[in-house]
Scaffold this active site. Structure first.
Site, PDB file in Angstrom:
ATOM      1  CB  SER A 202      -0.867  -0.037   1.258  1.00  0.00           C
ATOM      2  OG  SER A 202      -1.389   1.234   1.526  1.00  0.00           O
TER       3      SER A 202
ATOM      4  CE1 TYR B  18      -4.112  -2.432   5.431  1.00  0.00           C
ATOM      5  CE2 TYR B  18      -3.546  -0.170   4.862  1.00  0.00           C
ATOM      6  CZ  TYR B  18      -3.851  -1.462   4.472  1.00  0.00           C
ATOM      7  OH  TYR B  18      -3.878  -1.781   3.145  1.00  0.00           O
TER       8      TYR B  18
ATOM      9  CE  LYS C  95      -1.490  -4.818   3.607  1.00  0.00           C
ATOM     10  NZ  LYS C  95      -1.778  -5.863   2.645  1.00  0.00           N
TER      11      LYS C  95
HETATM   12  N1  LIG Z   1      -8.722  -1.181  -0.798  1.00  0.00           N
HETATM   13  C1  LIG Z   1      -7.680  -0.353  -0.762  1.00  0.00           C
HETATM   14  O1  LIG Z   1      -7.845   0.866  -0.816  1.00  0.00           O
HETATM   15  C2  LIG Z   1      -6.288  -0.876  -0.679  1.00  0.00           C
HETATM   16  C3  LIG Z   1      -5.208  -0.002  -0.851  1.00  0.00           C
HETATM   17  C4  LIG Z   1      -3.921  -0.486  -0.772  1.00  0.00           C
HETATM   18  C5  LIG Z   1      -3.713  -1.841  -0.526  1.00  0.00           C
HETATM   19  N2  LIG Z   1      -4.762  -2.660  -0.350  1.00  0.00           N
HETATM   20  C6  LIG Z   1      -4.513  -4.087  -0.059  1.00  0.00           C
HETATM   21  O2  LIG Z   1      -5.219  -4.882  -0.996  1.00  0.00           O
HETATM   22  C7  LIG Z   1      -5.586  -6.117  -0.393  1.00  0.00           C
HETATM   23  C8  LIG Z   1      -7.048  -6.389  -0.662  1.00  0.00           C
HETATM   24  O3  LIG Z   1      -7.835  -5.335  -0.119  1.00  0.00           O
HETATM   25  P1  LIG Z   1      -9.393  -5.198  -0.383  1.00  0.00           P
HETATM   26  O4  LIG Z   1      -9.702  -3.757  -0.485  1.00  0.00           O
HETATM   27  O5  LIG Z   1      -9.793  -6.113  -1.476  1.00  0.00           O
HETATM   28  O6  LIG Z   1      -9.985  -5.720   1.018  1.00  0.00           O
HETATM   29  P2  LIG Z   1     -11.118  -6.806   1.301  1.00  0.00           P
HETATM   30  O7  LIG Z   1     -11.401  -6.740   2.768  1.00  0.00           O
HETATM   31  O8  LIG Z   1     -12.243  -6.645   0.362  1.00  0.00           O
HETATM   32  O9  LIG Z   1     -10.371  -8.148   0.949  1.00  0.00           O
HETATM   33  C9  LIG Z   1      -9.530  -8.830   1.830  1.00  0.00           C
HETATM   34  C10 LIG Z   1      -9.878 -10.301   1.727  1.00  0.00           C
HETATM   35  O10 LIG Z   1      -8.994 -11.055   2.560  1.00  0.00           O
HETATM   36  C11 LIG Z   1      -9.754 -12.034   3.266  1.00  0.00           C
HETATM   37  N3  LIG Z   1      -8.990 -12.348   4.482  1.00  0.00           N
HETATM   38  C12 LIG Z   1      -8.614 -11.484   5.458  1.00  0.00           C
HETATM   39  N4  LIG Z   1      -7.893 -12.154   6.406  1.00  0.00           N
HETATM   40  C13 LIG Z   1      -7.806 -13.446   5.982  1.00  0.00           C
HETATM   41  C14 LIG Z   1      -7.175 -14.612   6.499  1.00  0.00           C
HETATM   42  N5  LIG Z   1      -6.507 -14.594   7.676  1.00  0.00           N
HETATM   43  N6  LIG Z   1      -7.271 -15.773   5.807  1.00  0.00           N
HETATM   44  C15 LIG Z   1      -7.962 -15.819   4.627  1.00  0.00           C
HETATM   45  N7  LIG Z   1      -8.566 -14.741   4.085  1.00  0.00           N
HETATM   46  C16 LIG Z   1      -8.494 -13.571   4.757  1.00  0.00           C
HETATM   47  C17 LIG Z   1     -11.096 -11.362   3.502  1.00  0.00           C
HETATM   48  O11 LIG Z   1     -12.148 -12.256   3.768  1.00  0.00           O
HETATM   49  C18 LIG Z   1     -11.298 -10.595   2.196  1.00  0.00           C
HETATM   50  O12 LIG Z   1     -11.958 -11.377   1.237  1.00  0.00           O
HETATM   51  C19 LIG Z   1      -5.233  -5.979   1.091  1.00  0.00           C
HETATM   52  O13 LIG Z   1      -4.016  -6.654   1.320  1.00  0.00           O
HETATM   53  C20 LIG Z   1      -5.054  -4.502   1.286  1.00  0.00           C
HETATM   54  O14 LIG Z   1      -4.130  -4.225   2.335  1.00  0.00           O
HETATM   55  C21 LIG Z   1      -6.050  -2.229  -0.422  1.00  0.00           C
END
Ligand SMILES: NC(=O)c1ccc[n+]([C@@H]2O[C@H](COP(=O)([O-])OP(=O)(O)OC[C@H]3O[C@@H](n4cnc5c(N)ncnc54)[C@H](O)[C@@H]3O)[C@@H](O)[C@H]2O)c1
Length: 336
Positions: free
Chosen positions: A117, A141, A145
């Site tokens: 991120s 958070y 990362k």
């Molecule tokens: N959405 C954003 O703005 C953003 C920005 C930068 C980075 N990210 C990164 O992108 C990735 C996905 O984010 P997102 O927005 O799709 O979030 P999200 O919450 O929609 O998806 C995360 C998924 O991980 C699963 N999960 C969490 N812990 C788990 C575990 N211990 N075992 C198995 N599954 C697990 C959840 O059920 C979910 O489906 C994350 O790593 C997040 O840090 C997101």
């Protein structure tokens, strides 16, 4: 090719699965559904399990020995919640990724693409960050990362793995074919809040922070269409080995920014939203929330050089897709 996608039932992971399928690949989803949605896994190979369940991972690789790479998206992602629950965040994101990476390595899956991120960056003058810009993760958070990046880098160095950490800027929008989008009803992300305001689900959109040293005082971000982001992952797995050939010098770990290379302020985003939506929405100005920062946008040159990737879709397209998704979401997802 088969690709393990942890978190493949989530917002970004499910979009990545669609992009993989559209390019002829097979995603294998591992997700415990803590925030993900089973509806996004329909018609896909899906293991409902925790990323740190070693026996579960062994079973996946027994049943799919031809998995060539893993994309690790699974994580808890809500910044304010991470301030209140650091134990949960360090456990779910850091401790469990440690087990996951260890197990992937033991099972011979040594190509890892990691969802990192832009929140790891410090604020810099001019707000444009390169991969080597100073880091200062400002929340538990963001620190998870940062730590996961460090762990992956050290594992690549020590255990013969190769890792690509993709630092996402601010993903918005939905799959243009409407297979998935933001699944949460009360999103913490800015575009979700704009959509909810437009749909009357919240009284006003809060512009939090109006005295930042940006061109109009509001925070600056690099909003990237989630489909562009997903396609970058397809390119990363398709060209995984070539990326390291291009890097040369025996490198085994690389960080790549995924952004458009263009900074957009909150006010500019609201204006774009109102243009696409066709009418003004209620907005109020508020002081910044704890942990807020002025923001950053990407220098996206590395992604172009190493992956041949650059963002193609406009912010207006992302807004239109988010609005379209909001219309159909409750028909696709069955809330209890
Ligand atoms: N959405 C954003 O703005 C953003 C920005 C930068 C980075 N990210 C990164 O992108 C990735 C996905 O984010 P997102 O927005 O799709 O979030 P999200 O919450 O929609 O998806 C995360 C998924 O991980 C699963 N999960 C969490 N812990 C788990 C575990 N211990 N075992 C198995 N599954 C697990 C959840 O059920 C979910 O489906 C994350 O790593 C997040 O840090 C997101």
């Amino acid at each position: 090719m088969k690709v393990l996608v942890t978190g493949g039932a989530g917002y970004i992971g499910s979009t990545i699965c669609s992009a993989l399928e559209d390019s002829g690949h097979t995603p294998i989803i591992l997700d415990n559904l803590v925030t993900g949605r089973v509806e996004f896994t329909r018609g896909r190979i899906f293991y409902q399990d925790d990323i740190a369940n070693v026996a579960g991972l062994e079973r996946i690789f027994q049943e799919h020995p031809d998995i060539v790479a893993a994309i690790h998206c699974a994580a808890l992602i809500i910044v304010p919640e991470s301030v209140e629950k650091p134990y949960e965040y360090y456990t779910e994101n850091v401790a469990k990724s440690l087990v996951l990476f260890r197990t992937l390595n033991r099972l011979g899956c040594n190509r890892v693409v990691f969802s990192s991120s832009a929140s790891v960056y410090d604020t810099v003058p001019g707000f444009m960050v390169r991969e080597d810009s100073p880091l200062r993760p400002g929340s538990p958070y963001a620190r998870t990362k940062y730590m996961m990046e460090m762990i992956l880098q050290d594992f690549c160095h020590a255990y013969g793995m190769k890792g690509i950490a993709l630092r996402y800027f601010n993903p918005i929008g939905a799959d243009p074919k409407m297979r998935s989008g933001l699944q949460v009803r009360n999103p913490s992300l800015v575009l979700g809040k704009l959509v909810n305001t437009a749909r009357g689900l919240q009284p006003a959109f809060e512009i939090t922070g109006t005295t930042w040293p940006t061109r109009d005082g509001t925070g600056i971000r690099d909003y990237i269409h989630v489909w562009d982001l997903a396609e970058a992952h397809v390119m990363a797995v398709e060209q995984f080995d070539q990326v390291f050939e291009r890097l040369g010098g025996g490198q085994s770990y690389v960080v790549i920014n995924l952004g458009t290379g263009r900074g957009v302020t909150v006010r500019e985003l609201v204006e774009a939203f109102e243009r696409v939506y066709g009418k003004p929405i209620n907005k109020v100005e508020k002081p910044p929330r704890p942990g807020d920062v002025a923001g950053a946008y990407a220098n996206a040159d590395t992604a172009l050089r190493l992956l041949g990737w650059k963002a193609k879709l406009s912010i207006e397209q992302a807004i239109a897709d988010a609005l379209k998704w909001a219309e159909i979401r409750d028909r696709v997802l069955h809330y209890e």
